[in-house]
Design a protein around this motif. Structure first.
Motif, short mmCIF file in Angstrom:
data_model
loop_
_atom_site.label_atom_id
_atom_site.label_comp_id
_atom_site.label_asym_id
_atom_site.label_seq_id
_atom_site.Cartn_x
_atom_site.Cartn_y
_atom_site.Cartn_z
N VAL A 167 23.12 -46.80 -18.23
CA VAL A 167 23.46 -45.64 -19.26
C VAL A 167 24.34 -44.82 -18.67
N PRO A 168 25.40 -44.44 -19.28
CA PRO A 168 26.55 -43.63 -18.95
C PRO A 168 25.83 -42.17 -18.63
N HIS A 169 24.82 -41.79 -19.03
CA HIS A 169 24.28 -40.42 -18.92
C HIS A 169 22.70 -40.42 -19.08
N HIS A 170 21.98 -40.04 -17.97
CA HIS A 170 20.40 -40.19 -18.20
C HIS A 170 20.05 -38.87 -18.95
N ILE A 171 19.49 -38.96 -20.07
CA ILE A 171 18.91 -37.60 -21.06
C ILE A 171 17.77 -37.37 -20.34
N PRO B 192 14.16 -36.43 -18.10
CA PRO B 192 13.79 -35.95 -16.70
C PRO B 192 13.67 -36.98 -15.80
N SER B 193 13.77 -36.86 -14.66
CA SER B 193 13.55 -37.93 -13.75
C SER B 193 11.92 -38.37 -13.53
N ALA B 194 11.18 -37.49 -13.70
CA ALA B 194 9.58 -37.86 -13.75
C ALA B 194 9.20 -38.60 -14.95
N VAL B 195 10.08 -38.61 -15.95
CA VAL B 195 9.71 -39.45 -17.10
C VAL B 195 10.07 -40.88 -16.80
N SER B 196 11.00 -40.98 -16.19
CA SER B 196 11.61 -42.39 -15.92
C SER B 196 11.60 -42.82 -14.51
N GLU B 197 10.38 -42.68 -13.94
CA GLU B 197 10.33 -43.06 -12.41
C GLU B 197 10.52 -44.51 -12.11
N HIS B 198 10.18 -45.34 -13.13
CA HIS B 198 10.50 -46.68 -13.01
C HIS B 198 11.81 -47.24 -13.64
N TRP B 199 12.89 -46.44 -13.85
CA TRP B 199 13.83 -46.71 -14.38
C TRP B 199 14.46 -48.11 -13.94
N GLN B 200 15.02 -48.76 -14.71
CA GLN B 200 15.84 -50.07 -14.28
C GLN B 200 16.78 -50.43 -15.28
N GLN B 201 17.92 -50.80 -14.69
CA GLN B 201 18.95 -51.05 -15.65
C GLN B 201 18.76 -52.36 -16.28
N ASN B 202 19.42 -52.42 -17.52
CA ASN B 202 18.89 -53.88 -18.31
C ASN B 202 19.26 -54.98 -17.59
N ARG B 203 18.23 -55.96 -18.02
CA ARG B 203 18.76 -57.22 -17.31
C ARG B 203 18.42 -58.45 -18.18
N LEU B 204 19.30 -59.32 -18.19
CA LEU B 204 19.01 -60.84 -19.11
C LEU B 204 18.62 -61.67 -17.62
N ILE B 205 17.44 -62.27 -17.97
CA ILE B 205 16.91 -63.36 -16.97
C ILE B 205 16.90 -64.51 -17.65
N ILE B 206 17.72 -65.67 -17.40
CA ILE B 206 17.66 -66.98 -17.81
C ILE B 206 16.86 -67.79 -16.97
N SER B 207 15.67 -67.97 -17.15
CA SER B 207 15.16 -68.76 -16.32
C SER B 207 14.94 -70.34 -16.46
#
Ligand code: BG6
Length: 501
Positions: free
Chosen positions: A362-366, A368-383
């Motif tokens: 996302v262009p800007h994280h709104i 706080p970092s503690a809230v999103s400690e497992h932050w991960q960019q969106n992924r599309l996984i075709i298995s």
């Protein structure tokens, strides 16, 4: 890819009738097509090989193959007996031309019985050095007429030059419309679904480009080693065996522009456009954007397995790669600057074919970092296999009074969605050959463009022996350099947790 079925009487001639490919894949596929009601009303299957066998011997041989390898388990006696009535055998020694006369007699017998609309399919499930010889003999014996199609297994050539030579021979005998160059990955249900997913849904297209995607990974890893195929594999290696065909075709499906319609040539044009837009390799790219590997011995599921150099038929000092990882770029408006990381190898930790599309952050994280400690960019996984699924990984709020985010999967899983078993790739592709649909087959220019792209890597790897081989242990994820290749750009190879069912 079929949409409706109306099949003319068909004679399927299998060269290499007693070989592994027929026993493991073709015979089970034909039997399953018959069981599911997809064989033509009138058909004959003629197996050929050098051995002298009676029709009954051959029927028994392929029944064992079907019993051992069919997705639907052992044959049902009554069904098998009916199917087997259509199965015949003629001994053909491709080095002894006159034996094509016997084949001709057998074909003509069925042709007379079936009538003038009969189509004849030749399936070349033999060593590639026999392809030109068989095609030439078919022509000499007037067995390559308009009503025929020829199916060529991979490898299609060993390099650009030999692929061109083979194309020249084949196209001097058959028209392009009669030639079916098989890449069995294109027949896989989950691979065919990539086009459905991309072009039958409107939400993806606006995101499917360099503005929203930050990189793509295509990873086809296998737990098995080369087994009995050491002799073949020595002359191939991972680059020729997997990347030149299967992985580049997957890349084309992800990278291609939207076809105007569903015509075989329109779709293949769009795939060739991707190959033509791929950035050629400079010597520097080969140094920094490619990694090769070869496995050494290790332990797989509690058993010690030999290193590649100790496999049957392998040179103890072999320079053949059993692992390859490459960073490609597609130089066009859609993909400029977006890396496509591709890797494949044998004797790796997990058998899994995955395409991962990682979206930009996302262009800007709104939060706080503690809230999103497992932050991960969106992924599309075709298995693609063994799990057949599409996952979209998104951030979600974990239920509770606090605002905590963690990534979750939105999953389309074939198993949970459909009850019917997916057909095997060879069923789909054989039916396509019978219906005359070339969409999922490689056109001459597709094969040649793929070779053209890879030739600098093929030559560099062949001309300069790897001093680090063997450089990864069986049951690992491959050489460390492959991790570094992607880590240098700030990413890591994505894997799915092992499926426990
Ligand atoms: C074949 C390769 O084309 O594909 C093999 O020659 C490889 O080396 C196989 O193991 C993988 O196919 P699949 O369908 O098992 O993923």
């Amino acid at each position: 890819m079929k949409t409706s079925i109306n099949l003319n009487p068909t004679i399927v001639v299998i060269f290499g009738g007693t070989g592994d490919l027929n026993l493991r894949k073709l015979a089970p596929a034909l039997y399953n097509l018959y069981s599911d009601g997809f064989m033509p009303e009138k058909y004959a299957i003629i197996g050929t090989a050098r051995k002298k066998l009676s029709d009954d011997d051959f029927r028994n041989t392929i029944m064992e193959g079907v019993n051992s390898f069919s997705r639907s388990g052992k044959v049902k006696k009554e069904k098998w007996d009916k199917f087997a009535e259509h199965v015949y055998y003629t001994s053909v020694d491709v080095q002894a031309e006159e034996t094509f006369g016997d084949l001709k007699k057998n074909i003509e017998k069925h042709q007379q019985e079936f009538g003038p609309n009969t189509q004849i399919l030749y399936y070349l499930a033999v060593a590639p050095n026999l392809f030109p010889l068989i095609a030439t003999c078919l022509s000499k014996y007037q067995l390559a007429e308009e009503n025929t199609r020829i199916v060529i297994e991979k490898p299609f050539g060993r390099d650009l030059e030999t692929a061109k030579e083979l194309n020249n021979i084949l196209t001097s005998i058959f028209t392009e419309k009669q030639i079916y160059r098989i890449d069995h990955y294109l027949g896989k249900e989950t691979v065919q679904n990539i086009m459905a997913f991309r072009f039958a849904n409107s939400f993806l297209e606006p995101l499917w480009n360099r503005t929203y995607i930050d990189h793509v990974q295509i990873s086809v890893t296998e737990q098995l080693g080369v087994g009995e195929r050491g002799g073949y594999y020595e002359s191939a290696g991972a680059l020729r065996d997997m990347i030149q065909n299967h992985l580049l075709q997957l890349l084309c499906l992800i990278g291609m522009e939207t076809p105007v319609n569903f015509d075989a040539d329109e779709i293949r044009n769009k795939k060739v456009d991707v190959l033509k837009a791929m950035r050629p390799f400079s010597p520097e790219d080969i140094r920094f954007s490619t990694v090769r590997g070869q496995y050494t011995k290790g332990w797989v599921e509690g058993k010690e397995v030999p290193g590649y150099r100790h496999e049957t038929g392998v040179d103890p000092d072999s320079n053949t790669e059993t692992f390859a990882a490459i960073k490609f770029f597609v130089d066009n408006w859609r993909w400029q600057g977006i890396p496509f990381y591709v890797r494949t190898g044998k004797r790796l930790f997990q058998t899994s074919s995955l395409i991962t599309i990682q979206f930009k952050d996302v262009p800007h994280h709104i939060f706080p970092s503690a809230v999103s400690e497992h932050w991960q960019q969106n992924r599309l996984i075709i298995s693609i296999q063994p799990e057949m699924s599409i996952r979209l990984q998104v951030q979600a709020k974990r239920p509770g009074l606090d605002m905590v985010l963690n990534p979750v999967d939105m999953v389309f899983d074939y198993k949970g969605t459909y009850s019917a078993q997916a057909p095997e790739a060879y069923e789909t592709l054989l039916l396509d050959v019978m219906t005359g649909d070339q969409t999922q087959f490689m056109r001459a220019d597709q094969v040649e463009s793929a070779w053209e792209l890879l030739m600098p890597v093929v030559n560099a790897w062949e001309n300069k022996k790897s001093l680090s081989f063997p450089n990864y242990t069986a049951d690992s994820w491959g050489p460390e350099d492959a991790e570094a290749l992607i880590a240098r750009d700030g990413f890591h190879w994505f894997t799915l947790p092992l499926n426990k069912d």
